[in-house]
Design a protein around this motif. Structure first.
Motif, PDB file in Angstrom:
ATOM      1  N   PRO A 135       0.797  -1.237   0.000  1.00  0.00           N
ATOM      2  CA  PRO A 135       0.000   0.000   0.000  1.00  0.00           C
ATOM      3  C   PRO A 135       0.819   1.270   0.000  1.00  0.00           C
ATOM      4  O   PRO A 135       0.325   2.324  -0.407  1.00  0.00           O
ATOM      5  CB  PRO A 135      -0.831  -0.129   1.286  1.00  0.00           C
ATOM      6  N   ILE A 136       2.076   1.206   0.417  1.00  0.00           N
ATOM      7  CA  ILE A 136       2.886   2.432   0.471  1.00  0.00           C
ATOM      8  C   ILE A 136       3.219   2.954  -0.918  1.00  0.00           C
ATOM      9  O   ILE A 136       3.503   4.144  -1.106  1.00  0.00           O
ATOM     10  CB  ILE A 136       4.176   2.167   1.288  1.00  0.00           C
ATOM     11  N   TYR A 137       3.156   2.070  -1.935  1.00  0.00           N
ATOM     12  CA  TYR A 137       3.487   2.472  -3.291  1.00  0.00           C
ATOM     13  C   TYR A 137       2.260   2.904  -4.103  1.00  0.00           C
ATOM     14  O   TYR A 137       2.399   3.344  -5.239  1.00  0.00           O
ATOM     15  CB  TYR A 137       4.192   1.332  -4.015  1.00  0.00           C
ATOM     16  N   VAL A 138       1.069   2.770  -3.542  1.00  0.00           N
ATOM     17  CA  VAL A 138      -0.160   3.112  -4.267  1.00  0.00           C
ATOM     18  C   VAL A 138      -0.304   4.633  -4.340  1.00  0.00           C
ATOM     19  O   VAL A 138      -0.311   5.316  -3.315  1.00  0.00           O
ATOM     20  CB  VAL A 138      -1.393   2.488  -3.594  1.00  0.00           C
ATOM     21  N   LYS A 139      -0.411   5.174  -5.556  1.00  0.00           N
ATOM     22  CA  LYS A 139      -0.505   6.616  -5.751  1.00  0.00           C
ATOM     23  C   LYS A 139      -1.863   7.064  -6.318  1.00  0.00           C
ATOM     24  O   LYS A 139      -2.219   8.230  -6.215  1.00  0.00           O
ATOM     25  CB  LYS A 139       0.606   7.088  -6.696  1.00  0.00           C
ATOM     26  N   SER A 140      -2.577   6.160  -6.912  1.00  0.00           N
ATOM     27  CA  SER A 140      -3.874   6.528  -7.483  1.00  0.00           C
ATOM     28  C   SER A 140      -4.707   5.271  -7.690  1.00  0.00           C
ATOM     29  O   SER A 140      -4.172   4.210  -8.029  1.00  0.00           O
ATOM     30  CB  SER A 140      -3.693   7.266  -8.818  1.00  0.00           C
ATOM     31  N   VAL A 141      -6.020   5.423  -7.478  1.00  0.00           N
ATOM     32  CA  VAL A 141      -6.952   4.310  -7.637  1.00  0.00           C
ATOM     33  C   VAL A 141      -8.096   4.768  -8.538  1.00  0.00           C
ATOM     34  O   VAL A 141      -8.674   5.846  -8.329  1.00  0.00           O
ATOM     35  CB  VAL A 141      -7.509   3.847  -6.276  1.00  0.00           C
ATOM     36  N   LYS A 142      -8.410   3.967  -9.546  1.00  0.00           N
ATOM     37  CA  LYS A 142      -9.536   4.246 -10.438  1.00  0.00           C
ATOM     38  C   LYS A 142     -10.414   3.002 -10.524  1.00  0.00           C
ATOM     39  O   LYS A 142      -9.915   1.897 -10.721  1.00  0.00           O
ATOM     40  CB  LYS A 142      -9.045   4.631 -11.834  1.00  0.00           C
ATOM     41  N   VAL A 143     -11.710   3.222 -10.391  1.00  0.00           N
ATOM     42  CA  VAL A 143     -12.675   2.127 -10.442  1.00  0.00           C
ATOM     43  C   VAL A 143     -13.807   2.514 -11.391  1.00  0.00           C
ATOM     44  O   VAL A 143     -14.377   3.617 -11.271  1.00  0.00           O
ATOM     45  CB  VAL A 143     -13.250   1.799  -9.050  1.00  0.00           C
ATOM     46  N   LEU A 144     -14.131   1.640 -12.333  1.00  0.00           N
ATOM     47  CA  LEU A 144     -15.257   1.832 -13.244  1.00  0.00           C
ATOM     48  C   LEU A 144     -16.213   0.661 -13.086  1.00  0.00           C
ATOM     49  O   LEU A 144     -15.794  -0.507 -13.186  1.00  0.00           O
ATOM     50  CB  LEU A 144     -14.802   1.917 -14.708  1.00  0.00           C
ATOM     51  N   THR A 145     -17.469   0.958 -12.822  1.00  0.00           N
ATOM     52  CA  THR A 145     -18.508  -0.065 -12.752  1.00  0.00           C
ATOM     53  C   THR A 145     -19.634   0.311 -13.708  1.00  0.00           C
ATOM     54  O   THR A 145     -19.897   1.501 -13.939  1.00  0.00           O
ATOM     55  CB  THR A 145     -19.065  -0.208 -11.322  1.00  0.00           C
ATOM     56  N   PHE A 146     -20.313  -0.702 -14.265  1.00  0.00           N
ATOM     57  CA  PHE A 146     -21.321  -0.471 -15.305  1.00  0.00           C
ATOM     58  C   PHE A 146     -22.656  -1.095 -14.888  1.00  0.00           C
ATOM     59  O   PHE A 146     -22.699  -2.146 -14.256  1.00  0.00           O
ATOM     60  CB  PHE A 146     -20.845  -1.053 -16.634  1.00  0.00           C
ATOM     61  N   TYR A 147     -23.762  -0.420 -15.317  1.00  0.00           N
ATOM     62  CA  TYR A 147     -25.100  -0.790 -14.854  1.00  0.00           C
ATOM     63  C   TYR A 147     -26.106  -0.696 -15.997  1.00  0.00           C
ATOM     64  O   TYR A 147     -25.976   0.128 -16.906  1.00  0.00           O
ATOM     65  CB  TYR A 147     -25.563   0.149 -13.725  1.00  0.00           C
ATOM     66  N   ASP A 148     -27.120  -1.569 -15.932  1.00  0.00           N
ATOM     67  CA  ASP A 148     -28.299  -1.435 -16.783  1.00  0.00           C
ATOM     68  C   ASP A 148     -29.250  -0.462 -16.096  1.00  0.00           C
ATOM     69  O   ASP A 148     -29.739  -0.727 -14.993  1.00  0.00           O
ATOM     70  CB  ASP A 148     -28.989  -2.790 -16.986  1.00  0.00           C
ATOM     71  N   TYR A 149     -29.520   0.655 -16.758  1.00  0.00           N
ATOM     72  CA  TYR A 149     -30.304   1.752 -16.173  1.00  0.00           C
ATOM     73  C   TYR A 149     -31.645   1.809 -16.906  1.00  0.00           C
ATOM     74  O   TYR A 149     -31.690   2.021 -18.122  1.00  0.00           O
ATOM     75  CB  TYR A 149     -29.539   3.060 -16.344  1.00  0.00           C
TER      76      TYR A 149
END
Length: 313
Positions: A135-149
């Motif tokens: 975890p000390i090397y983690v600089k950025s987190v991106k999460v994409l989730t998709f949904y039926d709307y």
């Protein structure tokens, strides 16, 4: 004295069909009909072109998620410390994982659906993601989730929505908490029809071309759509922890009352216009009637006056 019987006395004003009094009455009649229309039209929004309503959409998770974790590891080389950046990528889709095979990093992803009032409309999705990296090397987190709307009230629409979260972690991250609402956005109002619109019922995430999954290109295609979803979130980062893993806890809440803009149909437009017209017709008609009563009571225009009553048989 006791009143035994009463009946109204009708005062009637008569004139020839081509007299000034007759023309004056027709003029007042036309004014009473036309003037409320111009008054209502001049105050704007007489013809309703846009309206809004509230509805709870049905949002179903498509089991499609993409996680990107950017790291910077310090490496000693020839007595100097060099930062070695890398990207850890993992997806729930096999095709996407094959495209990013060189950066692929296994992660544990758990998702759950919560329906608080048991109405078969999801109220929240909760994701727990565990990445096996320091975890000390983690600089950025991106999460994409998709949904039926899906919406089904005045507007009928099926589309694929997306929730995107990006959290910067310059000092590392052992745990990242993300919590927000999945909000509906539209550039233009939708037509109120009985036909279900499905032009946006496809995902912008490609499983065949890595160039199309380049995030700037992906967002460009997504934002070109008239209807999209936006993840309005807040985040909290815990930089230190006991485990050698980075954990991401993400909550996606579905608003129970989402606002939608639409173009009213013909009947709704006419109903709204008629209500405005009628609200002005009553006071305008009363004022014109009072004016006509004054004119004929004082014989400003000549007319023949008779008193009539209904004869009981």
């Amino acid at each position: 004295m006791a009143i035994l019987f009463s009946e109204p006395l009708l005062k009637v004003y008569r004139a020839s069909a081509f007299s000034c009094s007759f023309i004056f009455c027709w003029f007042l009649f036309m004014v009473a009909i036309i003037l409320p229309f111009f008054l209502a039209f001049s105050t704007y929004d007489f013809w309703k072109k846009q309206e809004t309503y509230l509805e709870q959409p049905k949002v179903l998770y498509r089991k499609e998620i993409l996680v990107m974790i950017y790291t910077e590891e310090e490496v000693a080389s020839n007595g100097a410390i060099i930062k070695s950046p890398s990207t850890l990528i993992f997806s729930s889709m096999g095709g996407v994982n094959e495209m990013f095979f060189s950066d692929l990093s296994p992660m544990l992803i758990k998702s759950s659906l919560l329906d608080f009032n048991f109405d078969n409309y999801p109220d929240m999705y909760e994701f727990n993601i565990t990445a096996y990296t320091d975890p000390i090397y983690v600089k950025s987190v991106k999460v994409l989730t998709f949904y039926d709307y899906k919406i089904r009230d005045r507007v009928k629409l099926d589309m694929v929505g997306m929730a995107f979260a990006e959290v910067q972690t310059p000092v590392g991250a052992s745990t990242v908490f993300i919590d927000g609402n999945l909000e509906f956005r539209q550039s233009q109002p939708l037509k109120a029809t009985t036909i279900v619109r499905n032009e946006y019922d496809t995902s912008v995430l490609s499983q065949t071309s890595s160039n199309q999954n380049y995030l700037p290109s992906l967002f460009l295609r997504y934002n070109d759509r008239n209807c999209t979803t936006y993840y309005n979130y807040q985040s909290l980062v815990m930089p230190k922890g006991d485990d050698e893993t980075c954990t991401i806890s993400m909550k996606v809440r579905i608003p129970a009352h989402q606002k939608f803009e639409y173009t009213p149909g013909f009947l709704e437009t006419m109903k709204f216009a008629w209500v405005q017209y009628l609200c002005l017709l009553i006071p305008v008609g009363y004022m014109i009637y009072s004016f006509a009563s004054f004119v004929f009571d004082n014989q400003v225009l000549e007319s023949h006056v008779t008193y009539e009553t209904k004869i009981l048989k």
